[in-house]
Design a protein around this motif. Sequence first.
Motif, short mmCIF file in Angstrom:
data_model
loop_
_atom_site.label_atom_id
_atom_site.label_comp_id
_atom_site.label_asym_id
_atom_site.label_seq_id
_atom_site.Cartn_x
_atom_site.Cartn_y
_atom_site.Cartn_z
N TYR A 9 20.38 -1.22 9.11
CA TYR A 9 19.25 -2.13 9.00
C TYR A 9 18.25 -1.75 10.09
O TYR A 9 18.55 -1.87 11.27
CB TYR A 9 19.75 -3.56 9.17
N HIS A 10 17.08 -1.25 9.70
CA HIS A 10 16.13 -0.69 10.66
C HIS A 10 14.70 -1.06 10.28
O HIS A 10 14.46 -1.64 9.23
CB HIS A 10 16.30 0.83 10.73
N GLU A 11 13.75 -0.68 11.12
CA GLU A 11 12.34 -1.01 10.89
C GLU A 11 11.66 0.08 10.07
O GLU A 11 11.83 1.27 10.33
CB GLU A 11 11.64 -1.16 12.23
N ILE A 12 10.88 -0.34 9.02
CA ILE A 12 10.08 0.58 8.21
C ILE A 12 8.66 0.02 8.13
O ILE A 12 8.41 -1.13 8.47
CB ILE A 12 10.65 0.77 6.79
N THR A 13 7.73 0.84 7.63
CA THR A 13 6.36 0.42 7.40
C THR A 13 6.13 0.31 5.90
O THR A 13 6.43 1.24 5.15
CB THR A 13 5.37 1.45 7.99
N VAL A 14 5.61 -0.83 5.45
CA VAL A 14 5.29 -1.04 4.04
C VAL A 14 3.78 -0.90 3.89
O VAL A 14 3.02 -1.53 4.61
CB VAL A 14 5.75 -2.44 3.56
N ILE A 15 3.35 -0.05 2.93
CA ILE A 15 1.93 0.19 2.68
C ILE A 15 1.58 -0.44 1.33
O ILE A 15 2.12 -0.05 0.29
CB ILE A 15 1.61 1.70 2.67
N MET A 16 0.68 -1.42 1.36
CA MET A 16 0.27 -2.14 0.15
C MET A 16 -0.68 -1.27 -0.67
O MET A 16 -1.14 -0.22 -0.22
CB MET A 16 -0.42 -3.44 0.54
N THR A 17 -1.02 -1.73 -1.89
CA THR A 17 -1.88 -0.95 -2.78
C THR A 17 -3.30 -0.79 -2.23
O THR A 17 -3.97 0.17 -2.54
CB THR A 17 -1.96 -1.60 -4.17
N LEU A 35 7.20 2.88 3.05
CA LEU A 35 7.41 2.52 1.65
C LEU A 35 6.05 2.19 1.07
O LEU A 35 5.40 1.24 1.49
CB LEU A 35 8.35 1.33 1.53
N ARG A 36 5.56 3.02 0.14
CA ARG A 36 4.25 2.80 -0.48
C ARG A 36 4.47 2.06 -1.79
O ARG A 36 5.18 2.52 -2.67
CB ARG A 36 3.56 4.14 -0.73
N LEU A 37 3.83 0.89 -1.93
CA LEU A 37 3.99 0.05 -3.11
C LEU A 37 3.00 0.44 -4.21
O LEU A 37 1.84 0.74 -3.94
CB LEU A 37 3.77 -1.42 -2.74
N ASP A 38 3.47 0.45 -5.47
CA ASP A 38 2.61 0.67 -6.62
C ASP A 38 2.03 -0.66 -7.11
O ASP A 38 0.92 -0.72 -7.60
CB ASP A 38 3.38 1.33 -7.76
N ILE A 39 2.84 -1.71 -7.02
CA ILE A 39 2.43 -3.05 -7.44
C ILE A 39 2.83 -4.01 -6.33
O ILE A 39 3.94 -3.95 -5.82
CB ILE A 39 3.10 -3.45 -8.77
N ASP A 40 1.91 -4.88 -5.96
CA ASP A 40 2.20 -5.88 -4.93
C ASP A 40 1.52 -7.19 -5.30
O ASP A 40 0.84 -7.26 -6.33
CB ASP A 40 1.80 -5.36 -3.55
N PRO A 41 1.68 -8.24 -4.52
CA PRO A 41 1.07 -9.53 -4.86
C PRO A 41 -0.45 -9.49 -4.99
O PRO A 41 -1.03 -10.36 -5.62
CB PRO A 41 1.49 -10.44 -3.70
N LYS A 42 -1.10 -8.49 -4.41
CA LYS A 42 -2.56 -8.39 -4.52
C LYS A 42 -3.00 -7.76 -5.84
O LYS A 42 -4.16 -7.85 -6.22
CB LYS A 42 -3.12 -7.57 -3.36
N SER A 43 -2.07 -7.09 -6.56
CA SER A 43 -2.45 -6.41 -7.80
C SER A 43 -1.64 -6.85 -9.01
O SER A 43 -1.99 -6.50 -10.12
CB SER A 43 -2.31 -4.89 -7.62
#
Length: 75
Positions: A9-17, A35-43
């Motif tokens: 269990y470690h720290e990562i960076t999440v990149i929103m759309t 972790l690059r998201l294809d779909i997120d709450p903004k889209s």
Amino acid sequence: MKAGIHPDYHEITVIMTDGTQFKTRSCYGKPGESLRLDIDPKSHPAWTGVQRIIDTGGQVAKFNKKFAGLGLKKK
């Protein structure tokens, strides 16, 4: 807790759309990865209320072709 059975269990960076980023802890990948998201709450239509069809690789066309004959029979 038993030793040696839990994932790392470690720290990562999440990149929103839209390009915004935030740090979180996860079991995904290795420490420091993104972790690059294809779909997120903004889209996603569930949160935005805007419906749109994303036809990735002709999936919608394939579905329509496969099930075009289904439906009520005309008398």
